[in-house]
Design an enzyme around this catalytic site. Structure first.
Site, PDB file in Angstrom:
ATOM      1  N   PHE A 238      57.572  41.246   1.641  1.00  0.00           N
ATOM      2  CA  PHE A 238      58.746  41.078   2.113  1.00  0.00           C
ATOM      3  C   PHE A 238      59.220  39.829   3.021  1.00  0.00           C
ATOM      4  CE2 PHE A 238      57.473  45.610   1.589  1.00  0.00           C
ATOM      5  CZ  PHE A 238      58.002  45.739   0.408  1.00  0.00           C
ATOM      6  N   ILE A 474      52.403  40.702  -5.309  1.00  0.00           N
ATOM      7  CA  ILE A 474      52.586  41.497  -4.056  1.00  0.00           C
ATOM      8  C   ILE A 474      53.213  42.719  -4.559  1.00  0.00           C
ATOM      9  CG2 ILE A 474      52.747  39.498  -2.621  1.00  0.00           C
ATOM     10  CD1 ILE A 474      55.864  39.778  -2.716  1.00  0.00           C
ATOM     11  N   GLY A 513      58.203  34.182  -2.977  1.00  0.00           N
ATOM     12  CA  GLY A 513      59.240  34.170  -1.727  1.00  0.00           C
ATOM     13  C   GLY A 513      60.549  33.389  -2.362  1.00  0.00           C
ATOM     14  N   ASN A 596      60.886  40.923 -17.519  1.00  0.00           N
ATOM     15  CA  ASN A 596      60.438  42.312 -17.539  1.00  0.00           C
ATOM     16  C   ASN A 596      61.414  43.646 -17.019  1.00  0.00           C
ATOM     17  OD1 ASN A 596      58.617  44.685 -17.777  1.00  0.00           O
ATOM     18  ND2 ASN A 596      56.945  43.848 -16.522  1.00  0.00           N
ATOM     19  N   GLN A 603      62.519  46.326  -8.839  1.00  0.00           N
ATOM     20  CA  GLN A 603      63.249  45.255  -7.766  1.00  0.00           C
ATOM     21  C   GLN A 603      64.508  45.551  -7.566  1.00  0.00           C
ATOM     22  OE1 GLN A 603      61.441  42.070  -6.257  1.00  0.00           O
ATOM     23  NE2 GLN A 603      59.878  43.404  -6.921  1.00  0.00           N
ATOM     24  N   GLY A 669      64.305  39.175  -6.715  1.00  0.00           N
ATOM     25  CA  GLY A 669      63.652  40.004  -5.853  1.00  0.00           C
ATOM     26  C   GLY A 669      64.384  40.172  -4.473  1.00  0.00           C
ATOM     27  N   GLU A 670      65.601  39.542  -4.388  1.00  0.00           N
ATOM     28  CA  GLU A 670      66.360  39.738  -3.131  1.00  0.00           C
ATOM     29  C   GLU A 670      67.692  40.278  -3.161  1.00  0.00           C
ATOM     30  OE1 GLU A 670      64.556  36.650   0.021  1.00  0.00           O
ATOM     31  OE2 GLU A 670      64.168  36.010  -2.126  1.00  0.00           O
TER      32      GLU A 670
END
Ligand SMILES: Cc1cc2nc3c(=O)[nH]c(=O)nc-3n(C[C@H](O)[C@H](O)[C@H](O)COP(=O)(O)OP(=O)(O)OC[C@H]3O[C@@H](n4cnc5c(N)ncnc54)[C@H](O)[C@@H]3O)c2cc1C
Ligand code: SF4
Lengths: 703, 348
Positions: A238, A474, A513, A596, A603, A669-670
């Site tokens: 993270f 991760i 990241g 995916n 996510q 991811g974010e």
């Protein structure tokens, strides 16, 4: 620069694929860093500073050294010298100066972790304490303007925002606050380090083996080629496992005194609150000027954040307001208050997460002021080109997300009146907020593709491909995603891909990241596959090999590239006690092609869950008298539980963006976290009529 | 962490003898609190005397209608017991509102009663704390005191101040239910009313209970009580699950057909150094009509002597309205239930 000339045809990409390492993880056999077998392994336990600022005047290690099983005790007096004393954060055990509470003052190496811990508790340290500052006070005389943000300028002004605000028909001014927050991955930071002569081998829980290698090379004054960093499975990062923190340097430093032996160090949960980064607290002043029809004429977003004297990271919270909405005049600024505390770092959606709380709460407040529906207000301010760069968007489907979300959520039936729906003793309300996150591509990844088997190989079967890239798994699903991308790039089924990641032996690579892992590594793999097929065609010989490094995006300076999303939530607040529940959350995203769907859903869901946590729970309580976080375990630092929330719904729109990269990915991811806290605060206001401008939102606000 | 010896005596008396004789020995039950304290360096015993298996793990009916709960009964088993669920629902609810499923599977009745405060400064060896290091000062007074007391605390003098709260949910229910704690010492067994087990900090915050070193809790007796069957437990906390109480209420009401309150049992959690029997509230309720006004007055009666922690870093002033709100919500709910109308549901 080269670019792929074959079209990337998604066959595996876009289909649900379980994690190749999933069965191993479920069985508990996937080795995480601290479980790496070592050579004659020793355990490290540190001695930490109990004051925020001062000097060590004496350290007595004799009692520790006398313990059976203790092999060495290192202090600043006798630890090997590092090359980079200048960087206080990484300059572990290099001087007597104490910069922060929790700083490493000594390290014990012992044959068991229990002995190491006991020995560490026997080390006595004499300290002269000096006055320290640990409160985020925006009026501090020490406030400074940093040289730059990680991406973009510290300040950015377009037009004349103050005049535009003075002339605006409606002005909304408000101050929002977000707290210090810690990442708290399930797996604590861990390192296993061993020196073989002048060569250093490090197993590390990291989001970027290359970055760890770079940092260690700098700290020890070594060539990167003398260091190998390996990281096969990481239990969440993270952002806190992106940069390299003092724990890694300490472990490698301690290993130096026991050549040939492995030194193992996993942080305790409490230690993860001290030295491995956090999201700094922010104070955010927002002003919005608009005409009566809700068209924004001015946006100002001025941020002051918590900083550290021993390592600068600026939470780029105002950057969120640079590209969201159209407005002629705009000002965004960042200031930092330097404190005697540990260094902050990236944390999931740095900038966007706290920045969107302020920006999207302010939009809600303005909508109420104007009597305009908050979805409609956002739609009216949709920019035609990127307000920050003036470039057209490669694709921007924020309005589509808002519209689709509104439809699915049943927004049309909403009565805007606050404090109007009391059901069985709970006030109910709904809220909306928008989200965005930039498309990032890190340069400098290297990928190698090698044919295995085939015509000259030993196997009878069809040719397989070893695909090597020092990517990081991760938990986000990198192995599955990159396997699918490699299969499509080579136009073979996924079973023929042998993906190898997480080792600097495979060259340099960007981090997991910036929501950029799949994009950066994927684009590199596609490029390598392209070269491979150019050279060897589709029927190569055993051992045929091609490599590539990350290609530049040829469209980078022609288009602004972002992912977008919209959150709709329902909040219930108990009429007596103020307890807060979130019966429903819906997130709709437009984030390019989804590689995916299985792991992508996780996510988005994970991001939204974190947004829920940030809205209602997360706060590292920094007691400024001592200079450290006092709610330093997971009983004290709350993250959301299932019972806090009812339905969590995730949806994404099909988006085909030809400019971002050959795969069409934007990064997911974010963005899931961005805007959630604002949506919840907005819904809480709709439920109760109480506007909370400071996170976390706790029940005392409604008593 | 300091090395320790581990012992498993043959019986409870042996365990009591061992610990009584050795100031450096402690009992170990489920270990869910004690082992954390070993890791933190907060407890540094020389010997752990394991009492799991030495105290009863049974729940038995006594001839006088009481229910005896062995000190070794796990929290999960106690919460699931049919007799407890029907005769003492507040107890089952309190247990289920505490900790997590995994912890409740380990935690014992004896250990739960004797768990120590979660005050963050108590758990942090780098900060002053009168409970951990007598005379060093109380960091919570001007610190992060969100989970701290409003009743019965010691605010001054500085050297003995303590505003910590007792964290157990189970104990709050037991206090409302008038449980009796059976304790074994070297001189034999004695019975301590649960309300007298835990201390206020007074001038010695280092002591949580009235037990002497080496005294072992063997069982908890729940007396027969018709009103207990109408009891309930309401826990208000910072997240919906797996969090300690900010304020909790264990209560039972007996309301006559004409709406008059005939009898009441009320205890509060999260407000004091011990689970707090709200006697002023009870007195104010009995004989009064079961109305909002009565409930408010009853809350006011208990809070007359309340003194919140006025800390610049987060005090407990918010708990005064929260106690009132939680009492109100609980008593209203109980009244509605006794009147057999519909109950409220958590919408999440
Ligand atoms: C993350 C977390 C969250 C939690 N949340 C809650 C919550 O929400 N609500 C709640 O009520 N509790 C909560 N707990 C606390 C939990 O209920 C206690 O840790 C547990 O009940 C202690 O029981 P144990 O048997 O494990 O005691 P141990 O840890 O074994 O012992 C605790 C203490 O009691 C002493 N002791 C044990 N048995 C006896 C005996 N028979 N006689 C005399 N002394 C004895 C020990 O010497 C020790 O001092 C939480 C705990 C954790 C770790
Ligand atoms: S409240 Fe009690 S336990 Fe907490 S710091 Fe003060 S003295 Fe210690």
């Amino acid at each position: 620069m080269t670019t792929a000339s074959r079209p990337f045809v998604p066959r595996a990409t876009g289909r649900p694929m379980t994690r190749p390492e999933g069965p191993q993880k479920v069985r508990g056999t996937a080795p995480y860093t601290v479980e790496t077998p070592g050579t004659d392994a020793l355990y490290l336990s540190p001695v930490q500073a109990g004051v925020a600022r001062g000097r060590v005047t004496a350290i007595d290690t004799s009692a520790a050294e006398a313990l059976d099983g203790v092999v060495a005790v290192l202090t600043h007096e006798d630890a090997p010298r590092l090359a980079r004393e200048a960087d206080a954060d990484h300059g572990v055990l290099q001087s007597a100066t104490i910069h922060q509470h929790g700083q490493y003052l000594a390290a014990v190496l012992a044959t068991s972790s229990e002995t190491a811990r006991e020995a560490a508790s026997l080390v006595t340290v004499d300290v002269v304490e000096e006055p320290h500052a640990a409160v985020l006070d925006e009026d501090s005389p020490e406030v400074y303007a940093p040289a730059a943000l990680v991406v973009g300028a510290t300040d950015d002004t377009r037009g004349d925002p103050e005049t535009a605000l003075a002339d605006a028909e409606v002005v909304l001014r408000a101050t929002y606050r977000t707290p210090m927050e810690h990442h708290q991955a399930m797996e604590p930071h861990a390192t296993v380090a061993r020196w073989e002569g002048e060569r250093l081998v490090v197993h590390e829980a990291t989001q970027a083996v290359s970055w760890t290698r770079q940092a260690l090379a700098a700290a020890f004054g070594l060539e990167e080629s003398s260091i190998e960093v390996i990281s096969q499975h990481v239990g969440g990062g993270f952002g806190s496992k992106g940069g390299t923190h003092p724990n890694t340097v300490l472990t490698a430093l301690a290993a130096r005194v026991v050549p040939g032996r492995s030194v193992r160090y996993a942080l305790t949960r409490q230690q993860t609150f001290d030295l491995v980064g956090y999201r700094p607290a922010t104070v955010q002043h927002v002003a919005l000027g608009a005409d009566r029809d809700g068209r924004l004429t001015a946006i100002t977003h001025d941020v002051v954040t918590q900083g550290s004297r021993i390592g600068e990271f600026v939470e780029p919270a105002a950057a969120f307001s640079r590209g969201m909405y159209a407005a002629e005049a705009r000002r965004t600024t960042h200031r930092v208050v330097p404190l005697d505390i540990g260094a902050p770092t990236f944390m999931r959606a740095p900038g966007e997460a706290p920045g969107s709380f302020a920006g999207e709460s302010a939009m809600d407040e303005l909508a109420i002021e104007l009597g305009i529906d908050p979805v409609e207000l956002r739609v009216r301010n949709e920019p035609e080109v990127d307000p920050e760069t003036g470039l057209p968007f490669s694709s921007r489907n924020l309005v589509a997300c808002l519209r689709r979300g509104a439809e699915r959520f049943g927004w049309a039936e909403r009565d805007p009146a606050p404090r109007a729906r009391l059901v069985d003793g709970w006030w109910h309300g709904t809220g909306v907020a928008a989200a965005s996150f930039p498309v990032v591509r890190f340069p400098g990844s290297e990928a190698t593709i090698r044919a295995v088997g085939g015509r000259d190989g030993d196997g009878d079967g069809p040719v397989g491909y070893a695909v090597e890239i020092a990517a990081a798994e991760i938990g986000q699903g990198a192995r599955a995603a990159l396997t699918a991308i490699a299969a499509d790039a080579l136009d073979v089924p996924v079973e023929r891909i042998d993906l190898r990641i997480g080792d600097t032996a495979f060259g340099a690579a960007g981090p997991a990241g910036g929501s950029a892992g799949t994009t950066s590594w994927g684009a590199t793999i596609v490029e390598a596959a392209e070269r491979f097929r150019d050279k060897y065609g589709d029927d190569p010989d055993d051992g045929d090999e091609a490599d590539a490094s990350t290609p530049d995006n040829p469209w980078a300076s022609d288009y602004a590239m972002h992912a977008y999303g919209a959150h709709f939530v329902e909040v219930a607040v108990h009429a007596d006690t103020g307890e807060i529940r979130v019966p429903r959350m819906l997130g709709v995203f437009a984030a390019g092609r989804i590689v995916n769907p299985l792991t992508a859903r996780s996510q988005f869901l994970g991001g939204m869950t974190w947004g829920l946590s940030a809205a209602l729970h997360e706060e590292s309580v920094l007691d400024d008298r001592f200079g450290h976080v006092v709610n330093r375990d997971l009983a004290g630092y709350h993250v959301a539980t299932n019972a806090d929330v009812g339905a969590v719904e995730v949806e994404w729109l099909d988006e085909n963006d030809p400019y971002v990269n050959p795969m069409g990915t934007k990064g997911i991811g974010e963005i899931g976290i961005v805007g959630v806290a604002a949506a919840i605060a907005n819904a809480a206001h709709h439920a109760t009529g109480v506007r909370v401008r400071s996170l976390p939102i706790t029940l005392d606000a409604f008593l | 962490m300091r090395p320790f010896a581990y012992e498993r005596p043959d019986d409870a008396a042996g365990a009591v003898a061992t610990v009584t004789a050795d100031p450096d020995a402690v009992f170990l039950a489920g270990g869910t609190n004690l082992v954390d304290h070993l890791r933190l360096g907060l407890a540094t015993p020389g010997t752990l005397v394991d009492v799991t298996g030495l105290t009863s793990t049974e729940i038995t009916d006594l001839p006088d209608g009481s229910l005896r709960v062995g000190a070794g009964v796990r929290n999960a088993d106690l919460a699931a017991d049919e007799r407890v669920r029907t005769r003492y629902p507040a107890l089952a609810q309190a247990l289920l509102a505490g900790a997590s499923g995994q912890l409740r599977n380990m935690a014992t009745t004896g250990g739960n009663l004797l768990q120590r405060t979660r005050c963050v400064y108590f758990q942090d060896l780098t900060t002053p704390c009168n409970k951990r290091a007598p005379g060093s000062g109380c960091s919570a007074l001007d610190g992060w005191a969100r989970h701290h007391a409003v009743l019965g605390a010691t605010h001054e003098p500085a050297g003995v101040a303590c505003v910590a709260t007792h964290p157990s949910d189970m104990a709050v229910a037991l206090v409302a239910l008038d449980a009796q704690v059976r304790v074994l010492g070297t001189d034999g067994e004695r019975t301590v009313p649960i309300g007298d087990l835990h201390r206020l900090p007074g001038d010695d915050p280092s002591r949580d209970t009235v037990l002497a070193h080496g005294e072992l809790i063997t069982a908890v007796d729940l007396p027969p009580s018709p009103i207990a069957a109408h009891s309930t437990y309401r826990k208000v906390r910072d997240r919906a699950s797996y969090a300690f109480a900010l304020v909790s209420v264990a209560a039972a009401l007996d309301v006559a057909d004409d709406g008059t309150i005939r009898d009441a049992r009320v205890a509060l959690g999260g407000v004091a150094h011990r689970p707090w029997r709200a006697t002023a509230t009870e007195q104010s309720l009995v004989g009064a009509p079961a109305t909002e006004d009565t409930f408010r007055a009853a809350a006011r009666a208990e809070l007359v002597d309340a003194r919140p922690v006025e800390s610049p870093r987060g005090g407990t002033a918010f708990k005064l309205p929260l106690v009132t709100a939680t009492l109100l919500a609980t008593l209203r709910d109980l009244t509605a239930r006794t009147a057999a109308t519909t109950t409220r549901e958590d919408p999440a």
